[in-house]
Design an enzyme around this catalytic site. Structure first.
Site, PDB file in Angstrom:
ATOM      1  N   SER A 116       0.964  -1.009   0.138  1.00 46.82           N
ATOM      2  CA  SER A 116      -0.275  -0.112  -0.097  1.00 46.82           C
ATOM      3  C   SER A 116       0.835   0.945  -0.103  1.00 46.82           C
ATOM      4  CB  SER A 116      -0.860   0.027   1.038  1.00 46.82           C
ATOM      5  OG  SER A 116      -1.257   1.629   1.400  1.00 46.82           O
ATOM      6  N   HIS A 156      -1.388  -1.032  -4.077  1.00 43.84           N
ATOM      7  CA  HIS A 156      -2.751  -0.775  -4.295  1.00 43.84           C
ATOM      8  C   HIS A 156      -2.275   0.884  -3.663  1.00 43.84           C
ATOM      9  CE1 HIS A 156      -6.258  -1.607  -1.466  1.00 43.84           C
ATOM     10  NE2 HIS A 156      -5.634  -0.525  -0.463  1.00 43.84           N
ATOM     11  N   ASP A 205      -4.145   3.778  -1.857  1.00 41.50           N
ATOM     12  CA  ASP A 205      -4.979   4.539  -0.744  1.00 41.50           C
ATOM     13  C   ASP A 205      -5.704   5.639  -1.546  1.00 41.50           C
ATOM     14  OD1 ASP A 205      -6.048   1.684   0.257  1.00 41.50           O
ATOM     15  OD2 ASP A 205      -3.449   3.008   1.243  1.00 41.50           O
ATOM     16  N   MET A 221      -7.711   8.796  -1.102  1.00 39.72           N
ATOM     17  CA  MET A 221      -8.646   9.151   0.655  1.00 39.72           C
ATOM     18  C   MET A 221      -9.304  10.473   0.324  1.00 39.72           C
ATOM     19  SD  MET A 221      -7.215   7.847   3.660  1.00 39.72           S
ATOM     20  CE  MET A 221      -5.896   6.263   3.674  1.00 39.72           C
ATOM     21  N   HIS A 240      -7.619   2.042  -3.982  1.00 49.22           N
ATOM     22  CA  HIS A 240      -8.797   1.234  -3.373  1.00 49.22           C
ATOM     23  C   HIS A 240      -9.631   3.241  -3.149  1.00 49.22           C
ATOM     24  CE1 HIS A 240      -9.329   0.301   1.945  1.00 49.22           C
ATOM     25  NE2 HIS A 240     -10.801   0.266   0.990  1.00 49.22           N
ATOM     26  N   MET A 266     -11.277   5.699  -1.079  1.00 51.24           N
ATOM     27  CA  MET A 266     -12.225   6.091   0.610  1.00 51.24           C
ATOM     28  C   MET A 266     -12.261   6.962   0.576  1.00 51.24           C
ATOM     29  SD  MET A 266      -9.629   3.974   2.384  1.00 51.24           S
ATOM     30  CE  MET A 266      -8.199   4.169   1.298  1.00 51.24           C
ATOM     31  N   MET A 269     -11.854  -4.833   5.429  1.00 58.65           N
ATOM     32  CA  MET A 269     -10.922  -4.044   6.004  1.00 58.65           C
ATOM     33  C   MET A 269     -11.185  -4.907   7.254  1.00 58.65           C
ATOM     34  SD  MET A 269      -9.766  -1.718   3.817  1.00 58.65           S
ATOM     35  CE  MET A 269      -9.275  -0.535   4.958  1.00 58.65           C
ATOM     36  N   GLY A 328      -9.023   4.349   6.522  1.00 66.98           N
ATOM     37  CA  GLY A 328      -7.633   5.770   6.913  1.00 66.98           C
ATOM     38  C   GLY A 328      -6.680   6.112   6.925  1.00 66.98           C
ATOM     39  N   PHE A 329      -5.996   4.697   7.691  1.00 69.18           N
ATOM     40  CA  PHE A 329      -5.022   5.454   8.446  1.00 69.18           C
ATOM     41  C   PHE A 329      -4.302   4.116   8.378  1.00 69.18           C
ATOM     42  CE2 PHE A 329      -7.489   8.763   9.904  1.00 69.18           C
ATOM     43  CZ  PHE A 329      -6.806   9.920   9.813  1.00 69.18           C
ATOM     44  N   GLY A 330      -2.698   3.892   8.522  1.00 70.39           N
ATOM     45  CA  GLY A 330      -1.941   3.184   8.328  1.00 70.39           C
ATOM     46  C   GLY A 330      -1.525   2.997   9.858  1.00 70.39           C
ATOM     47  N   GLY A 331      -0.932   1.388  10.087  1.00 67.51           N
ATOM     48  CA  GLY A 331      -0.753   1.495  11.053  1.00 67.51           C
ATOM     49  C   GLY A 331      -1.813   1.094  12.569  1.00 67.51           C
ATOM     50  N   ASP A 352      -7.424  -5.415   3.683  1.00 66.08           N
ATOM     51  CA  ASP A 352      -6.667  -4.521   3.999  1.00 66.08           C
ATOM     52  C   ASP A 352      -6.828  -4.045   5.692  1.00 66.08           C
ATOM     53  OD1 ASP A 352      -5.232  -2.133   3.562  1.00 66.08           O
ATOM     54  OD2 ASP A 352      -6.692  -1.834   2.264  1.00 66.08           O
ATOM     55  N   GLY A 353      -5.086  -3.515   6.461  1.00 63.18           N
ATOM     56  CA  GLY A 353      -5.092  -3.456   7.552  1.00 63.18           C
ATOM     57  C   GLY A 353      -4.892  -4.043   8.377  1.00 63.18           C
ATOM     58  N   GLY A 354      -2.945  -3.998   9.242  1.00 65.37           N
ATOM     59  CA  GLY A 354      -2.756  -4.614  10.049  1.00 65.37           C
ATOM     60  C   GLY A 354      -2.115  -5.716   9.798  1.00 65.37           C
ATOM     61  N   GLY A 363       1.119  -1.952   4.866  1.00 62.19           N
ATOM     62  CA  GLY A 363       1.549  -0.543   4.608  1.00 62.19           C
ATOM     63  C   GLY A 363       3.007  -0.926   5.046  1.00 62.19           C
ATOM     64  N   SER A 364       2.178  -0.770   7.352  1.00 69.23           N
ATOM     65  CA  SER A 364       4.144  -0.838   8.017  1.00 69.23           C
ATOM     66  C   SER A 364       4.292  -1.709   7.609  1.00 69.23           C
ATOM     67  CB  SER A 364       3.081  -1.292   8.834  1.00 69.23           C
ATOM     68  OG  SER A 364       2.027   0.060   8.931  1.00 69.23           O
TER      69      SER A 364
END
Ligand code: DX5
Ligand code: ZN
Length: 242
Positions: free
Chosen positions: A19, A44, A46, A48, A77, A79, A148, A153-156, A182-184, A204-205
């Site tokens: 991402s 990917h 993002d 927003m 994606h 958003m 999700m 909305g946010f990475g991390g 997607d996420g974590g 992402g992270s």
């Protein structure tokens, strides 16, 4: 009919999708080259709008700029509150897959149909608290469901295991649908998601906060493989691993 890029996304599965939210936007060309060399086969993006989500990222110019520097499929994606308003410009900019959030639209069937008419791959996204059930009709029209595992909305953010239940239920009910999470996602959660039937893993992270993209993607792929060897409930590629 699947576009070549959509087919390439399907063929890449199971795959880690970086991402670009956390990348160095001052050196996008270099970032893409490094990710590509590290084994990324789909990117990917993002998008927003500061309205559907409280964060603001980027739009068509970045998609277009990336398109000039890579042949990798671009998984976008959205958003944003009005996905149809920006769908055609996004396709013209080079998007290969457009994913809209079900929470953002009044009629997901209509939105999915209009996106399909643009000749692009179509995904439907669900935030952690959004139920799948009311969207069965739309699911039959789309190429991918994005589950999700954090609030968009946010990475991390921390991984929400509710996503695993959703993946299992989708995999059971739609054996041919591409499933994305997607996420974590990290080396541990990626195994859980793969075992739940997921095909595409947005990260992402666990890539961009590491020193080496190559090592990070290799570790994540090992996490996918670990699930392949420990659980038979897999995604689209399950025949390949049997
Ligand atoms: C969240 C974004 C994600 C995010 C993933 O709204 O859609 O793509 O960047 O980042 P990590 O892997 O850090 O959760
Ligand atoms: Zn995303």
């Amino acid at each position: 009919m699947a576009t070549a890029a959509l087919q390439a996304i399907r063929d890449s599965a199971p795959a880690v999708l970086p991402s670009l939210l956390l990348c160095d936007f001052g050196d996008l060309k270099g970032e893409v080259a490094e990710l590509s060399a590290a084994g990324a086969r789909v990117l990917h993006l993002d998008v927003m709008d500061g309205n559907f989500v409280p964060n603001l990222t980027y739009g068509m110019p970045i998609v277009e700029g990336l398109r000039r520097h890579t042949a990798l499929p671009l998984d976008v994606h959205l958003m944003i509150s009005d996905p149809l308003a920006y769908a055609k410009p996004m396709v013209d900019a080079g998007a290969d897959m457009l994913t809209f959030h079900v929470e953002a639209v009044r009629d997901p069937v209509e939105t999915a149909g209009k996106l399909k008419d643009l000749g692009v791959g179509v995904g439907i996204a669900f935030n952690p608290d959004t139920p799948l059930e009311p969207c069965r009709e739309a699911m039959a029209l789309v190429d991918m469901a994005l589950v999700m595992s954090v609030e968009a909305g946010f990475g991390g953010q921390a991984f929400n295991p509710i996503a695993l239940e959703k993946l299992r239920s989708l995999r059971q009910d739609y054996p041919d649908l591409l499933l994305e999470i997607d996420g974590g996602i990290d080396v541990d959660t990626i195994s859980l998601a793969r075992a739940a039937g997921c095909d595409l893993f947005v990260v992402g992270s666990a890539i961009f906060r590491k020193d080496s993209y190559l090592a990070a993607i290799a570790d994540l792929n090992a996490g996918i493989q670990a699930a392949a060897h420990s659980d038979s409930t897999l995604g689209l590629q399950r025949e390949d691993h049997s």
